[in-house]
Scaffold this motif. Structure first.
Motif, mmCIF file in Angstrom:
data_model
loop_
_atom_site.group_PDB
_atom_site.id
_atom_site.type_symbol
_atom_site.label_atom_id
_atom_site.label_comp_id
_atom_site.label_asym_id
_atom_site.label_seq_id
_atom_site.Cartn_x
_atom_site.Cartn_y
_atom_site.Cartn_z
ATOM 1 N N TYR A 1 0.858 -1.192 0.000
ATOM 2 C CA TYR A 1 0.000 0.000 0.000
ATOM 3 C C TYR A 1 0.889 1.235 0.000
ATOM 4 O O TYR A 1 1.729 1.370 0.897
ATOM 5 C CB TYR A 1 -0.886 0.042 1.261
ATOM 6 C CG TYR A 1 -2.099 -0.856 1.165
ATOM 7 C CD1 TYR A 1 -3.274 -0.379 0.581
ATOM 8 C CD2 TYR A 1 -2.074 -2.161 1.631
ATOM 9 C CE1 TYR A 1 -4.390 -1.195 0.473
ATOM 10 C CE2 TYR A 1 -3.193 -2.980 1.527
ATOM 11 C CZ TYR A 1 -4.339 -2.487 0.942
ATOM 12 O OH TYR A 1 -5.447 -3.293 0.833
ATOM 13 N N PRO A 2 0.699 2.140 -0.967
ATOM 14 C CA PRO A 2 1.551 3.334 -0.999
ATOM 15 C C PRO A 2 1.445 4.162 0.291
ATOM 16 O O PRO A 2 2.423 4.759 0.713
ATOM 17 C CB PRO A 2 1.022 4.140 -2.196
ATOM 18 C CG PRO A 2 -0.004 3.317 -2.860
ATOM 19 C CD PRO A 2 -0.249 2.070 -2.087
ATOM 20 N N GLU A 3 0.279 4.171 0.918
ATOM 21 C CA GLU A 3 0.126 4.963 2.148
ATOM 22 C C GLU A 3 0.654 4.229 3.374
ATOM 23 O O GLU A 3 0.672 4.794 4.473
ATOM 24 C CB GLU A 3 -1.334 5.373 2.359
ATOM 25 C CG GLU A 3 -2.302 4.254 2.710
ATOM 26 C CD GLU A 3 -2.952 3.600 1.489
ATOM 27 O OE1 GLU A 3 -2.240 3.371 0.478
ATOM 28 O OE2 GLU A 3 -4.157 3.289 1.556
ATOM 29 N N ALA A 4 1.055 2.978 3.200
ATOM 30 C CA ALA A 4 1.574 2.194 4.328
ATOM 31 C C ALA A 4 2.482 1.108 3.773
ATOM 32 O O ALA A 4 2.170 -0.071 3.824
ATOM 33 C CB ALA A 4 0.425 1.570 5.109
ATOM 34 N N PRO A 5 3.617 1.507 3.204
ATOM 35 C CA PRO A 5 4.435 0.527 2.474
ATOM 36 C C PRO A 5 4.999 -0.581 3.355
ATOM 37 O O PRO A 5 5.083 -1.728 2.924
ATOM 38 C CB PRO A 5 5.561 1.363 1.862
ATOM 39 C CG PRO A 5 5.502 2.700 2.504
ATOM 40 C CD PRO A 5 4.167 2.868 3.149
ATOM 41 N N GLU A 6 5.388 -0.255 4.574
ATOM 42 C CA GLU A 6 6.051 -1.269 5.392
ATOM 43 C C GLU A 6 5.124 -1.906 6.427
ATOM 44 O O GLU A 6 4.913 -3.113 6.436
ATOM 45 C CB GLU A 6 7.264 -0.652 6.096
ATOM 46 C CG GLU A 6 8.395 -0.399 5.116
ATOM 47 C CD GLU A 6 9.272 0.752 5.528
ATOM 48 O OE1 GLU A 6 9.136 1.244 6.658
ATOM 49 O OE2 GLU A 6 10.105 1.166 4.690
ATOM 50 N N GLY B 1 -7.224 8.948 19.745
ATOM 51 C CA GLY B 1 -5.927 8.288 19.867
ATOM 52 C C GLY B 1 -4.928 8.690 18.792
ATOM 53 O O GLY B 1 -3.810 8.181 18.766
ATOM 54 N N GLY B 2 -5.339 9.561 17.865
ATOM 55 C CA GLY B 2 -4.452 9.922 16.760
ATOM 56 C C GLY B 2 -4.099 8.709 15.910
ATOM 57 O O GLY B 2 -2.980 8.568 15.419
ATOM 58 N N LEU B 3 -5.077 7.807 15.719
ATOM 59 C CA LEU B 3 -4.844 6.579 14.959
ATOM 60 C C LEU B 3 -5.263 6.776 13.503
ATOM 61 O O LEU B 3 -5.797 7.826 13.135
ATOM 62 C CB LEU B 3 -5.645 5.437 15.592
ATOM 63 C CG LEU B 3 -5.394 5.193 17.087
ATOM 64 C CD1 LEU B 3 -6.375 4.166 17.645
ATOM 65 C CD2 LEU B 3 -3.956 4.733 17.333
ATOM 66 N N ARG B 4 -5.042 5.761 12.678
ATOM 67 C CA ARG B 4 -5.539 5.811 11.297
ATOM 68 C C ARG B 4 -6.745 4.897 11.194
ATOM 69 O O ARG B 4 -6.903 3.961 11.975
ATOM 70 C CB ARG B 4 -4.454 5.371 10.314
ATOM 71 C CG ARG B 4 -3.269 6.312 10.322
ATOM 72 C CD ARG B 4 -2.184 5.826 9.370
ATOM 73 N NE ARG B 4 -2.356 6.360 8.017
ATOM 74 C CZ ARG B 4 -1.468 6.159 7.034
ATOM 75 N NH1 ARG B 4 -0.400 5.413 7.234
ATOM 76 N NH2 ARG B 4 -1.667 6.689 5.836
ATOM 77 N N ARG B 5 -7.565 5.184 10.193
ATOM 78 C CA ARG B 5 -8.804 4.434 10.022
ATOM 79 C C ARG B 5 -8.936 4.021 8.562
ATOM 80 O O ARG B 5 -8.379 4.698 7.678
ATOM 81 C CB ARG B 5 -9.966 5.365 10.405
ATOM 82 C CG ARG B 5 -11.308 4.711 10.498
ATOM 83 C CD ARG B 5 -12.420 5.724 10.302
ATOM 84 N NE ARG B 5 -12.397 6.235 8.926
ATOM 85 C CZ ARG B 5 -13.140 7.242 8.494
ATOM 86 N NH1 ARG B 5 -13.935 7.883 9.314
ATOM 87 N NH2 ARG B 5 -13.080 7.632 7.229
ATOM 88 N N VAL B 6 -9.658 2.936 8.295
ATOM 89 C CA VAL B 6 -9.908 2.557 6.894
ATOM 90 C C VAL B 6 -10.696 3.686 6.217
ATOM 91 O O VAL B 6 -11.431 4.415 6.878
ATOM 92 C CB VAL B 6 -10.710 1.233 6.786
ATOM 93 C CG1 VAL B 6 -9.890 0.058 7.278
ATOM 94 C CG2 VAL B 6 -12.026 1.324 7.549
ATOM 95 N N ARG B 7 -10.544 3.798 4.909
ATOM 96 C CA ARG B 7 -11.219 4.882 4.180
ATOM 97 C C ARG B 7 -12.716 4.609 4.043
ATOM 98 O O ARG B 7 -13.115 3.476 3.740
ATOM 99 C CB ARG B 7 -10.667 4.978 2.760
ATOM 100 C CG ARG B 7 -9.329 5.651 2.663
ATOM 101 C CD ARG B 7 -9.047 6.017 1.209
ATOM 102 N NE ARG B 7 -8.904 4.825 0.361
ATOM 103 C CZ ARG B 7 -8.958 4.862 -0.972
ATOM 104 N NH1 ARG B 7 -9.193 5.995 -1.620
ATOM 105 N NH2 ARG B 7 -8.807 3.751 -1.671
#
Ligand code: ATP
Ligand code: MG
Length: 385
Positions: free
Chosen positions: A170-175, A202-208
């Motif tokens: 995923y380009p937004e999360a390569p590793e 929590g300053g987390l990321r979420r699915v789109r």
């Protein structure tokens, strides 16, 4: 397992499941129930559904505190969206969320620390350490926001290529990254707006979130899917924003075909169900005029499998390889031991030392297909019939 640990497991299990001590002992003797540990935490993991607890449920305890992390429920798959969506969801609007292609990780907190649980109900040491480094405080804050680690847990997808399970770029999360998709209280998923608020806290990321549509709006649904096909993304999870109705899933042809390509490189590991379920998806997709086509489907099944036979015939190994960045060599050893303890054949191939004491470790997972293909090449006979 020591006698004291076993007795403790018996007491905890009896309390949580609501059975007497004798029955808890019997349950703990089953092959589908395992008792394991990570750091100072002991836990029981359910490989199968049991007494109303879903498959993949984990019960953890430490210092007199107990946590129950319910198994993440299975999501029904859609074959004909135009029929399934309005029937399943009725009148209210639904949310189309991106279905990300990684592995399911539930995060729970115990005495202020977070732990990462894989789908089968095991605490993965690698995922736990990496998640703590990335979002340790954020995950604690999100649980706190929801109402505390005692009752709530978070579910999301770990994506990227640095993991032992599912590698998809995923380009937004390569590793390595973590995208929250649900929050639970006890065994119940909560409305999406609560999830979103916890993610924010929590300053987390979420699915789109890709769209919000009427379940019967076929045009809007297919517009989203076509966009994902072009981007080569996995698909959607269709959710009732209030979670009154369980979600449904739908994947792109890009994914059905891509999965086949990956899976058929190890034809005797993935099993026949793997192949058939993906063929069925493409059968109904083709009937709706949206399939990948016979040639692509055929190539995806045949080409990787033939390439694997070719490799084995040259005497080369057939393994699944992955590379992980770890803090130190102890983490490498911890992971090797973890898989060995589970009977998963993962071995260390090489270690590269990076600055600051960190290491890049390369692992290989042995595949049953290698042995099976070697036997076929030697005998000339089919193992199937
Ligand atoms: P099953 O759901 O039948 O157990 P599975 O384990 O093969 O199937 P998938 O086919 O990948 O899983 O579909 C369900 C999984 O999709 C979830 O368990 C979760 O890991 C993942 N997922 C990715 N994105 C989302 C999302 N937005 N919402 C819910 N789940 C998601
Ligand atoms: Mg998946």
């Amino acid at each position: 397992m020591g006698g004291a640990v076993f007795d403790e497991a018996v007491r905890v299990l009896a309390g949580v499941v609501g059975v007497d001590v004798g029955e808890a002992r019997e349950l703990l003797g089953r092959r589908s129930v395992r008792v394991l540990g990570f750091e100072g935490v002991r836990y029981v993991s359910f490989r199968r559904g049991l007494r109303g607890f879903e498959e993949g449920t984990l019960i953890a305890w430490s210092g007199g505190e107990v946590r129950v992390v319910h198994g993440y429920p299975s999501i029904r798959r859609v074959l004909i969206p135009d029929v399934a969506l309005p029937r399943w969801f009725g009148g209210g609007r639904v949310v189309l969320e991106e279905k990300m292609n990684g592995y399911n990780v539930r995060v729970f907190g115990l005495r202020g620390r977070v732990y990462a649980v894989t789908r089968g109900g095991l605490i993965c040491p690698y995922t736990t350490r990496r998640l703590r480094r990335l979002y340790g405080e954020g995950l604690v804050a999100a649980l706190e926001y929801l109402g505390g680690e005692e009752e709530y847990f978070i579910a999301g997808e770990v994506v990227g290529v640095e993991n032992p399970y599912t590698r998809y770029y995923y380009p937004e999360a390569p590793e390595f990254d973590y995208f929250v998709f649900d929050v639970f209280r006890g065994g119940e998923p909560l409305p999406l707006r609560i999830r979103d608020a916890a993610v924010e806290a929590g300053g987390l990321r979420r699915v789109r979130v890709l769209a919000e549509i009427e379940p019967g709006d076929s045009t809007a649904f297919w517009r989203v899917i076509e966009g994902l096909e072009v981007e080569g993304r996995e698909g959607v999870i269709v959710k009732d924003p209030e979670y009154r109705v369980p979600p449904l899933k739908y994947t792109t042809s890009a994914t059905n075909i891509g999965d086949l390509r990956l899976g058929m490189a190890f034809p005797f590991d993935e099993g026949r169900g793997f192949l058939f379920s993906r063929v069925v998806r493409e059968v109904f997709k083709s009937w709706q005029g949206r399939g990948a086509g016979a040639e692509e489907l055929g190539r995806a099944i045949l080409e990787p499998a033939v390439a694997s036979v070719e490799r084995v015939s040259r005497g080369e190994p057939l393994v699944e390889e992955f590379t992980l960045t770890m803090e130190d060599i102890r983490e490498v050893e911890e992971l090797v031991e973890y898989f060995a303890g589970l009977g998963v054949p993962v071995s260390l191939v090489s270690v590269e030392h990076l600055e600051g004491g960190r290491v890049k470790a390369r692992f290989a997972k042995a595949k049953e297909s290698e042995r099976e293909i070697r036997r076929i090449l030697a005998t000339g006979l089919s193992p199937l019939d």
